[in-house]
Design a protein around this motif. Structure first.
Motif, short mmCIF file in Angstrom:
data_model
loop_
_atom_site.label_atom_id
_atom_site.label_comp_id
_atom_site.label_asym_id
_atom_site.label_seq_id
_atom_site.Cartn_x
_atom_site.Cartn_y
_atom_site.Cartn_z
N GLY A 88 0.72 -1.41 0.03
CA GLY A 88 -0.02 -0.18 -0.02
C GLY A 88 0.72 1.09 0.17
O GLY A 88 0.57 2.27 -0.69
N LEU A 89 1.88 1.14 0.87
CA LEU A 89 2.69 2.31 0.85
C LEU A 89 3.51 2.71 -0.51
O LEU A 89 3.51 3.78 -0.90
N TYR A 127 -3.21 6.23 8.66
CA TYR A 127 -2.41 4.88 9.03
C TYR A 127 -1.03 5.50 9.51
O TYR A 127 -0.67 6.53 8.69
N ASN A 180 -8.28 5.10 10.00
CA ASN A 180 -7.62 4.26 10.74
C ASN A 180 -6.72 5.13 11.70
O ASN A 180 -5.72 5.87 11.60
N ASP A 214 -8.25 6.87 0.09
CA ASP A 214 -7.57 5.59 0.55
C ASP A 214 -8.94 4.99 1.04
O ASP A 214 -9.40 5.08 1.93
N SER A 237 -4.49 -0.20 0.37
CA SER A 237 -3.68 -1.33 0.80
C SER A 237 -4.62 -2.54 0.55
O SER A 237 -5.37 -3.16 1.19
N THR A 296 -3.53 -5.50 0.92
CA THR A 296 -2.83 -6.25 1.83
C THR A 296 -4.04 -6.75 2.82
O THR A 296 -4.06 -7.81 3.50
N LYS A 297 -5.21 -5.78 3.03
CA LYS A 297 -6.35 -6.02 3.77
C LYS A 297 -7.41 -6.58 3.38
O LYS A 297 -7.43 -8.07 2.93
N SER A 300 -2.16 -5.06 11.15
CA SER A 300 -3.05 -5.52 9.87
C SER A 300 -4.28 -5.48 10.28
O SER A 300 -4.82 -5.47 11.56
N THR A 351 0.32 -0.09 15.33
CA THR A 351 0.30 0.80 13.69
C THR A 351 0.48 2.13 13.73
O THR A 351 0.78 2.75 12.90
N ARG A 406 -8.08 -1.54 18.76
CA ARG A 406 -8.69 -1.59 17.42
C ARG A 406 -8.76 -3.07 17.09
O ARG A 406 -8.11 -3.88 17.41
O1 P1T Z 1 0.78 -2.07 4.68
P1 P1T Z 1 0.69 -1.63 3.48
O2 P1T Z 1 0.18 -2.66 2.45
O3 P1T Z 1 1.96 -0.98 2.80
O4 P1T Z 1 -0.54 -0.24 3.38
C1 P1T Z 1 -0.29 0.70 4.35
C2 P1T Z 1 -1.68 1.28 4.73
C3 P1T Z 1 -2.33 2.35 3.74
N1 P1T Z 1 -3.45 2.80 4.26
C4 P1T Z 1 -4.16 1.93 5.21
C5 P1T Z 1 -5.36 2.72 5.42
C6 P1T Z 1 -3.64 0.79 6.09
O5 P1T Z 1 -4.37 0.49 6.96
C7 P1T Z 1 -2.34 0.77 5.60
C8 P1T Z 1 -1.84 -0.53 6.34
N2 P1T Z 1 -2.11 -0.56 7.75
C9 P1T Z 1 -1.84 -1.47 8.54
C10 P1T Z 1 -0.83 -2.22 8.35
C11 P1T Z 1 -2.68 -1.34 10.08
O6 P1T Z 1 -2.50 -2.44 10.93
O7 P1T Z 1 -3.34 -0.50 10.11
#
Ligand code: P1T
Length: 383
Positions: free
Chosen positions: A78-79, A102, A148, A173, A195, A197-198, A327, A342, A362
């Motif tokens: 995400g970053l 975040y 977040n 976002d 992200s 990842t979520k 996460s 976080t 959270r």
């Molecule tokens: O971790 P990454 O995939 O790089 O994403 C960053 C990111 C960006 N925006 C939001 C709203 C997010 O929640 C995150 C990542 N957050 C976590 C790892 C967390 O535990 O909140």
């Protein structure tokens, strides 16, 4: 698949077609760095996997379709996706962002890109009077909604209108809501960021970032930077993300239902002070959430009455079903302590201003049986 199909159909078919070489229904994992050329410059449209990869392209078409956009791009996190957008800007440009973000996003803004001459201003976008933060140099407006970790709900249409009238690019976002619950491009945003990842990946087994837009000029620049800076997502991870996306709608329904039950349970518990969940009628952003979200999501934050760091840390460490981890958005329930996990990269005074205090917990409410989740919370909180 045309954009008018329902999101449940787009999650499975959007931007997808059988693999042209074999008819495989799922896109093969094209685990290759390069592609043969018959003659210099004579090839099948694929030269090198940083620039083009069929598995990544399938994921990029999927996110574009889900968000109702025309273009998508996939990154290694995400970053990395956020990093791509910030590289649209030049020294002296200003970014106005919401003040609850975040921690990693805040760190990338204030510790990395501020060193390259970008100026960041953080404002409470739920308060309508933040126009003073905008200047002729404001080139980007950035928001998370829900935020977040405080679950503030910001009005995407209203904020996008302000950004547009100032000629600034509006980025949302959409990680916490996902396109199943809200569609920022339809509400006026220029770019949606995730992200992945979520909730999109959904199984806590891959780290990735995604962008989607309908604007051709933005897309051209996005693809240029994606290729030039190189923070692409690999083919294996693209495949895993695509597989996750196919069940997004089914998972989200259960996350939202379980989130509602958890929020109601916490509201009625004596050990709990405040509960933050956009579905509660006493939540500040409830009316906006009702308007712009289909349901209210599976993220719930709450504070413990009269607790400091140690008591709160003891509670988050004592769950059995909720796993203490950073996460969110996976099928399993997670619990986190934002102040020390976080959001630890945000200075204490800054984070406490928006409510990220030592007694805040959270929860990413998963899709386990609700009775087991409530029993787990009760056991830890009754102590
Ligand atoms: O971790 P990454 O995939 O790089 O994403 C960053 C990111 C960006 N925006 C939001 C709203 C997010 O929640 C995150 C990542 N957050 C976590 C790892 C967390 O535990 O909140």
């Amino acid at each position: 698949m045309d954009k008018s199909k329902n999101i449940e159909t787009l999650a499975i078919h959007g931007g997808q077609q059988p693999d042209p070489s074999t008819g495989a229904v799922m896109p093969p994992i094209y685990q290759t760095s390069t592609y043969v050329q018959e003659y210099p410059g004579k090839h099948k449209g694929f030269e090198y996997s940083r620039s083009q990869n069929p598995t990544r392209f399938a994921l990029e078409r999927s996110i574009a379709s889900l968000e109702g956009g025309n273009f998508g791009a996939a990154f290694g996190s995400g970053l990395a996706a956020i990093d791509c957008l910030l590289k649209f800007l030049k020294p002296g440009d200003e970014i106005v962002a919401c003040n609850d973000l975040y921690g990693g996003t805040y760190r990338l803004f204030t510790k990395v890109f501020s060193e390259y001459g970008l100026k960041f201003t953080f404002v409470d976008m739920s308060n309508k009077d933040w126009d003073a933060a905008m200047s002729p140099n404001t080139k980007m407006v950035w928001m998370e909604t829900p935020t977040n970790p405080m679950l503030n709900v910001l009005d995407i249409a209203a904020v996008s209108k302000k950004a547009k009238s100032a000629g600034a690019m509006m980025v949302v976002d959409n990680t916490f809501a996902t396109p199943y619950l809200q569609k920022p491009l339809d509400l006026g945003a220029d770019v949606v960021m995730h992200s992945g990842t979520k909730y999109l990946g959904g199984h806590s087994d891959v780290v990735l970032g995604l962008l989607a837009t309908s604007d051709k000029d933005i897309a051209d620049k996005m693809y240029f930077i994606q290729n030039a800076s190189g923070a692409i997502l690999g083919p294996m991870d693209s495949f895993i993300a695509l597989r996750g996306i196919k069940t997004l709608h089914v998972r989200m329904d259960r996350h939202c239902d379980n989130g509602a039950s958890v929020a109601a349970f916490l509201e009625s518990h004596d050990a709990v002070d405040k509960v933050y969940w956009p579905g509660l009628t006493n939540h500040n952003g409830h009316e906006v959430a009702k308007r712009q979200m289909k349901k209210f999501g599976g993220m719930v934050s709450f504070t413990l009455k009269g607790a400091g760091f140690e008591k709160t840390a003891d509670v988050v460490s004592s769950f059995e079903v909720f796993t203490l981890a950073e996460s969110l958005g996976g099928v399993e329930s997670l619990a986190g302590h934002p102040a020390s996990m976080t959001h630890a990269s945000i200075p204490k005074e800054e984070r406490e201003k928006v409510g990220v205090t030592d007694n805040l917990i959270r929860l990413s409410v998963g899709i386990e049986h609700i009775d087991d989740l409530l029993a787990d919370l009760a056991k830890a909180l009754d102590k």
